[in-house]
Scaffold this active site. Sequence first.
Site, PDB file in Angstrom:
ATOM      1  CE  LYS A 115      -4.211  -1.875   0.398  1.00 39.64           C
ATOM      2  NZ  LYS A 115      -4.641  -2.818   1.382  1.00 39.64           N
ATOM      3  CE  LYS A 194      -4.354 -11.433  -4.539  1.00 39.29           C
ATOM      4  NZ  LYS A 194      -4.047 -10.605  -3.410  1.00 39.29           N
ATOM      5  CE  LYS A 197     -11.619  -5.720  -2.074  1.00 38.65           C
ATOM      6  NZ  LYS A 197     -11.716  -6.958  -1.351  1.00 38.65           N
TER       7      LYS A 197
HETATM    8  P1  TYM Z   1      -9.585 -10.444   1.728  1.00 33.84           P
HETATM    9  O1  TYM Z   1     -10.908  -9.888   2.099  1.00 33.84           O
HETATM   10  O2  TYM Z   1      -8.650  -9.600   0.944  1.00 33.84           O
HETATM   11  O3  TYM Z   1      -9.773 -11.778   0.909  1.00 33.84           O
HETATM   12  C1  TYM Z   1     -10.593 -12.811   1.402  1.00 33.84           C
HETATM   13  C2  TYM Z   1      -9.974 -14.155   1.088  1.00 33.84           C
HETATM   14  O4  TYM Z   1      -9.864 -14.331  -0.327  1.00 33.84           O
HETATM   15  C3  TYM Z   1      -8.543 -14.723  -0.646  1.00 33.84           C
HETATM   16  N1  TYM Z   1      -8.198 -14.216  -1.977  1.00 33.84           N
HETATM   17  C4  TYM Z   1      -7.705 -14.979  -2.960  1.00 33.84           C
HETATM   18  N2  TYM Z   1      -7.424 -16.291  -3.008  1.00 33.84           N
HETATM   19  C5  TYM Z   1      -6.934 -16.763  -4.160  1.00 33.84           C
HETATM   20  N3  TYM Z   1      -6.736 -16.002  -5.264  1.00 33.84           N
HETATM   21  C6  TYM Z   1      -7.020 -14.688  -5.261  1.00 33.84           C
HETATM   22  N4  TYM Z   1      -6.827 -13.968  -6.362  1.00 33.84           N
HETATM   23  C7  TYM Z   1      -7.517 -14.120  -4.061  1.00 33.84           C
HETATM   24  N5  TYM Z   1      -7.889 -12.867  -3.698  1.00 33.84           N
HETATM   25  C8  TYM Z   1      -8.292 -12.952  -2.418  1.00 33.84           C
HETATM   26  C9  TYM Z   1      -7.681 -14.096   0.427  1.00 33.84           C
HETATM   27  O5  TYM Z   1      -6.423 -14.738   0.518  1.00 33.84           O
HETATM   28  C10 TYM Z   1      -8.544 -14.297   1.647  1.00 33.84           C
HETATM   29  O6  TYM Z   1      -8.369 -15.586   2.168  1.00 33.84           O
HETATM   30  N6  TYM Z   1      -6.989 -10.106   5.923  1.00 33.84           N
HETATM   31  C11 TYM Z   1      -8.008 -10.891   5.265  1.00 33.84           C
HETATM   32  C12 TYM Z   1      -9.334 -10.915   5.989  1.00 33.84           C
HETATM   33  C13 TYM Z   1      -9.261 -11.417   7.398  1.00 33.84           C
HETATM   34  C14 TYM Z   1      -9.034 -12.756   7.807  1.00 33.84           C
HETATM   35  C15 TYM Z   1      -9.094 -12.734   9.230  1.00 33.84           C
HETATM   36  C16 TYM Z   1      -8.800 -13.957   7.120  1.00 33.84           C
HETATM   37  C17 TYM Z   1      -9.446 -10.663   8.519  1.00 33.84           C
HETATM   38  N7  TYM Z   1      -9.332 -11.463   9.630  1.00 33.84           N
HETATM   39  C18 TYM Z   1      -8.889 -13.913   9.980  1.00 33.84           C
HETATM   40  C19 TYM Z   1      -8.611 -15.113   7.875  1.00 33.84           C
HETATM   41  C20 TYM Z   1      -8.642 -15.095   9.283  1.00 33.84           C
HETATM   42  C21 TYM Z   1      -8.233 -10.260   3.907  1.00 33.84           C
HETATM   43  O7  TYM Z   1      -7.930  -9.106   3.683  1.00 33.84           O
HETATM   44  O8  TYM Z   1      -8.858 -11.020   3.019  1.00 33.84           O
END
Ligand code: TYM
Length: 316
Positions: A115, A194, A197
């Site tokens: 970021k 990848k 969003k």
């Molecule tokens: P977030 O909201 O960015 O994404 C949610 C989940 O989707 C997965 N993901 C992907 N997996 C494979 N290929 C992709 N292109 C792709 N884009 C997103 C992410 O790896 C994620 O598993 N920090 C976390 C949210 C969070 C969380 C937690 C997760 C908050 N607390 C506790 C697990 C446990 C996040 O930003 O995910």
Amino acid sequence: MTNTKKRLLTGLQSSGTLHIGNYFGALKPFLDIYQDYDSYLMVADYHALTSLRDPAQLRQNIFNVVKDYLAVGVDPEKAVIFRQSDNQDHTELGWVLDCMVTVPFLMQAHSYKAKVDKGIEPNAGLFTYPMLQAADITLYDIDVVPVGEDQRQHLEYTREAVGKFNRAFGEVLKEPKEMILDGVGIVPGVDGQKMSKSYGNTIPLFGTKEEIEKAVMSIVTDSEGDRPENVYAIHKLLKSEDELAPLYEEKKGRYGDLKKALIEDLENFIAPMREKRNQITDDDVKSVLAEGVAKAKRTSGQTLKKVREAIGIDLG
Ligand code: TYM
């Protein structure tokens, strides 16, 4: 009877519309095994505040994410569906864990550095993000966390914070493990990078047929050989290589036809979930979240009590 099931948790940020990368990377791996665990599925809405400054949008996103959870088939009787901001134990343990790790350590986090590199204003919430995530997980004594590859470091950070806490105060918190499945850890977007969003290269999980068509038609196929790899990479999520082989042989070099076949397969996969999703009301969401947080607090409260005793906040 003592409960010997292992514990599973994952969370998705309510920062936008879920895409098929979220589904195949995290939600589906959760869905495939959650009934064998004590399972928690969280909406990370306080994490979304690190990037979102639009209250109407955040509120809408929260409803949307819970509807998505239900529409993909998570049964709220079999998993605790809740949101982070409803349970203040998360922010409290997050603070305690902030006090366990150093500033230089947090500065090394890929998500923070990315970021900053992009020129995004690094608010302090973005900086301490990994410790709020560590709290999300450790409050529930979680064993396994299904996530995509981009979350691997957050799990390492969680273990680091747990180790520091436990060495200082005794074995209170459990060390969780990430579960990152082969082939879906990094789902590619329409440009082959990848899916994310922030790259604007997503295929929405609950898009309309038109949105899906538009996204698939925009898949980059410049200067590729017989097989358009960016189309194939997404197609492989829906069908096995054996199933796809005859289609890709028959339509060799005909990228437009292969995109049409992918649109049809995506539509067949999404349409039933979309139909189910349309039946889910905002009131359904509110009642699922209310029941969920009551259950979540029962577990997190026990962990936090032990934490407060261990650090000397509890006056007896
Ligand atoms: P977030 O909201 O960015 O994404 C949610 C989940 O989707 C997965 N993901 C992907 N997996 C494979 N290929 C992709 N292109 C792709 N884009 C997103 C992410 O790896 C994620 O598993 N920090 C976390 C949210 C969070 C969380 C937690 C997760 C908050 N607390 C506790 C697990 C446990 C996040 O930003 O995910």
